[in-house]
Design an enzyme around this catalytic site. Structure first.
Site, PDB file in Angstrom:
ATOM      1  N   ARG A 225      -8.422 -35.778  18.977  1.00  0.00           N
ATOM      2  CA  ARG A 225      -8.582 -34.487  18.323  1.00  0.00           C
ATOM      3  C   ARG A 225      -9.581 -33.676  19.121  1.00  0.00           C
ATOM      4  NH1 ARG A 225     -13.272 -34.048  14.970  1.00  0.00           N
ATOM      5  NH2 ARG A 225     -12.296 -32.331  13.875  1.00  0.00           N
ATOM      6  N   GLU A 267     -15.244 -30.637  22.330  1.00  0.00           N
ATOM      7  CA  GLU A 267     -15.262 -32.096  22.419  1.00  0.00           C
ATOM      8  C   GLU A 267     -13.832 -32.616  22.345  1.00  0.00           C
ATOM      9  OE1 GLU A 267     -19.458 -32.755  19.951  1.00  0.00           O
ATOM     10  OE2 GLU A 267     -17.559 -33.338  19.037  1.00  0.00           O
TER      11      GLU A 267
HETATM   12  C1  HEM Z   1     -18.743 -33.742  12.491  1.00  0.00           C
HETATM   13  C2  HEM Z   1     -18.895 -38.335  13.972  1.00  0.00           C
HETATM   14  C3  HEM Z   1     -14.127 -38.732  13.469  1.00  0.00           C
HETATM   15  C4  HEM Z   1     -14.021 -34.320  11.582  1.00  0.00           C
HETATM   16  C5  HEM Z   1     -19.193 -34.981  12.878  1.00  0.00           C
HETATM   17  C6  HEM Z   1     -20.572 -35.326  13.067  1.00  0.00           C
HETATM   18  C7  HEM Z   1     -20.612 -36.609  13.479  1.00  0.00           C
HETATM   19  C8  HEM Z   1     -19.262 -37.081  13.552  1.00  0.00           C
HETATM   20  C9  HEM Z   1     -21.832 -37.455  13.808  1.00  0.00           C
HETATM   21  C10 HEM Z   1     -21.795 -34.418  12.849  1.00  0.00           C
HETATM   22  C11 HEM Z   1     -22.215 -34.497  11.407  1.00  0.00           C
HETATM   23  C12 HEM Z   1     -23.591 -33.870  11.197  1.00  0.00           C
HETATM   24  O1  HEM Z   1     -23.665 -32.648  11.050  1.00  0.00           O
HETATM   25  O2  HEM Z   1     -24.579 -34.609  11.177  1.00  0.00           O
HETATM   26  C13 HEM Z   1     -17.616 -38.819  13.984  1.00  0.00           C
HETATM   27  C14 HEM Z   1     -17.252 -40.149  14.418  1.00  0.00           C
HETATM   28  C15 HEM Z   1     -15.912 -40.269  14.265  1.00  0.00           C
HETATM   29  C16 HEM Z   1     -15.437 -39.003  13.739  1.00  0.00           C
HETATM   30  C17 HEM Z   1     -18.217 -41.218  14.956  1.00  0.00           C
HETATM   31  C18 HEM Z   1     -15.093 -41.482  14.589  1.00  0.00           C
HETATM   32  C19 HEM Z   1     -14.516 -42.204  13.670  1.00  0.00           C
HETATM   33  C20 HEM Z   1     -13.690 -37.573  12.892  1.00  0.00           C
HETATM   34  C21 HEM Z   1     -12.316 -37.315  12.558  1.00  0.00           C
HETATM   35  C22 HEM Z   1     -12.272 -36.089  12.014  1.00  0.00           C
HETATM   36  C23 HEM Z   1     -13.633 -35.552  12.021  1.00  0.00           C
HETATM   37  C24 HEM Z   1     -11.141 -38.260  12.800  1.00  0.00           C
HETATM   38  C25 HEM Z   1     -11.002 -35.445  11.522  1.00  0.00           C
HETATM   39  C26 HEM Z   1     -10.889 -34.574  10.624  1.00  0.00           C
HETATM   40  C27 HEM Z   1     -15.277 -33.764  11.728  1.00  0.00           C
HETATM   41  C28 HEM Z   1     -15.587 -32.374  11.445  1.00  0.00           C
HETATM   42  C29 HEM Z   1     -16.936 -32.198  11.724  1.00  0.00           C
HETATM   43  C30 HEM Z   1     -17.434 -33.495  12.155  1.00  0.00           C
HETATM   44  C31 HEM Z   1     -14.615 -31.310  10.942  1.00  0.00           C
HETATM   45  C32 HEM Z   1     -17.717 -30.894  11.664  1.00  0.00           C
HETATM   46  C33 HEM Z   1     -17.748 -30.354  13.085  1.00  0.00           C
HETATM   47  C34 HEM Z   1     -18.191 -28.910  13.265  1.00  0.00           C
HETATM   48  O3  HEM Z   1     -17.835 -28.028  12.484  1.00  0.00           O
HETATM   49  O4  HEM Z   1     -18.842 -28.630  14.290  1.00  0.00           O
HETATM   50  N1  HEM Z   1     -18.409 -36.073  13.168  1.00  0.00           N
HETATM   51  N2  HEM Z   1     -16.503 -38.156  13.582  1.00  0.00           N
HETATM   52  N3  HEM Z   1     -14.468 -36.488  12.561  1.00  0.00           N
HETATM   53  N4  HEM Z   1     -16.389 -34.403  12.168  1.00  0.00           N
HETATM   54 FE1  HEM Z   1     -16.440 -36.275  12.825  1.00  0.00          FE
END
Ligand code: HEM
Length: 339
Positions: A225, A267
């Site tokens: 993604r 990313e």
């Molecule tokens: C944001 C890790 C998979 C959707 C984040 C954040 C982390 C993270 C650390 C930042 C949260 C914060 O503000 O502290 C991961 C890891 C994944 C993963 C380790 C592996 C399993 C996914 C998947 C989705 C997703 C599969 C699918 C929908 C999001 C979204 C944000 C986010 C929408 C907000 C990003 C933004 O608006 O900048 N993720 N994530 N993540 N993640 Fe994940």
């Protein structure tokens, strides 16, 4: 076009980082529509993807390789806690070594090679002048712990997620260029816990659906993604630990320097099931492009304007754009004929 690594540029202080025209052309512009909303935007990462694109191989190596490896070494020197592996993740770290070494050697034979003779392995990285022989699975035969050894040789941050009770746990990672999150803080958390600060998406059911999808990923069928934010200056390390170094950058954007200062940060996230440990390897390959370079593509310029203009206030705040969002929208408006 295959990207050859160029001499080291910087992601801090004098910010000499720049993209060649070839790197701009292959930039993974992340918006399929004029409006951006959170969604379960996961798709199969089928390799080889289009030749020369960032989707061609499991791991993308480009012209910034030497710069990113130098930056990672600096960050780890400043704060060794950016690399962390709980003892039960040892097997997953070796899985990561195997996956990275075999795919890098197959996809970039001009830079990397791997010889395997039973459990006696010899790895050569000609870009960093590394050649080591070791016993696969025996950490005492490597100069560094296995995940750190590998992570220092491949672009992008990595997390290794342990899967248990139908959930994922952030139990290992090497994270030196995060978009404002901390590995040390999130270590040991579950999927919904580490996503706690993200607005709107929980209520929309995005994370429940994503977790179901992720826990069912089989070996050999990686998915990907794209995620995005904006960063002021070409700074890779925007972690909470170093916030005092970069927080004030946001106030430095003016109507005259938007094009040079504001960068779209994308990313490319790939999730890959590990065969021995059943862990998921999550790679976060970060690409930066200045707005000046971005607007050389009229389609990107127009769409970037529309996405930012219609971005929900909750996302503007969460992504930390509040200080300069209006300036960026105004600057981009000149590239949107509908405006
Ligand atoms: C944001 C890790 C998979 C959707 C984040 C954040 C982390 C993270 C650390 C930042 C949260 C914060 O503000 O502290 C991961 C890891 C994944 C993963 C380790 C592996 C399993 C996914 C998947 C989705 C997703 C599969 C699918 C929908 C999001 C979204 C944000 C986010 C929408 C907000 C990003 C933004 O608006 O900048 N993720 N994530 N993540 N993640 Fe994940």
């Amino acid at each position: 076009m295959r990207m050859s690594p160029k001499p080291v540029q910087t992601f801090r202080d004098d910010f000499t980082y720049s993209n060649s025209p070839g790197a701009v052309a292959r930039f993974p512009f992340p918006f399929p529509e004029d409006e951006y909303r959170y969604s379960v935007n996961i798709e199969p990462h089928v390799t080889p993807g289009p030749e020369g694109s960032v989707f061609e191989f499991l791991l993308d190596i480009d012209e910034h390789y030497l710069s990113e490896m130098a930056e990672r070494a600096t960050v780890l020197e400043e704060n060794p806690k950016r690399c962390l592996a709980m003892p039960h993740m040892d097997l997953a770290c070796w899985d990561m070594i195997e996956r990275c070494m075999t795919s890098l050697a197959a996809d970039y034979p001009e830079h990397f090679s791997l010889q395997v003779d039973g459990d006696q392995w010899t790895w050569e990285n000609r870009l960093l002048n590394i050649k080591d022989s070791f016993t696969f699975g025996d950490s005492s035969t490597l100069p560094l712990p296995p995940m750190e050894y590998m992570g220092r040789q491949v672009q992008g941050d990595f997390a290794l997620l342990d899967q248990r009770d139908g959930d994922l746990f952030l139990d290992a990672g090497i994270v030196t260029c995060p978009a404002d999150w901390s590995l040390a803080f999130d270590a040991g958390m579950s999927f919904s816990e580490w996503h706690g600060p993200v607005p709107l998406a929980h209520e929309m059911g995005v994370f429940d659906r994503a977790l179901k999808y992720l826990t069912a990923i089989p070996v050999g069928r990686p998915v990907r993604r794209l995620n995005w934010t904006l960063t002021v200056n070409a700074r890779m390390d925007t972690s909470p630990e170093t916030y005092p170094n970069w927080g004030t950058d946001r106030a430095s954007v003016t109507a005259d320097n938007v094009g040079e200062k504001v960068h779209l940060r994308v990313e490319l996230q790939v999730l890959d099931r590990m065969p021995r440990s059943n862990a998921l390897m999550f790679s976060i390959r970060t690409f930066l492009i200045s707005f000046d370079d971005l607007v050389t593509n009229p389609d990107w310029a127009r769409r970037m304007h529309r996405v930012l203009k219609t971005l929900p206030p909750e996302l503007i705040e969460y992504k930390g754009l509040g200080r300069y969002h209006d300036l960026a929208v105004e600057w981009l408006s000149r590239f949107d004929p509908a405006n």
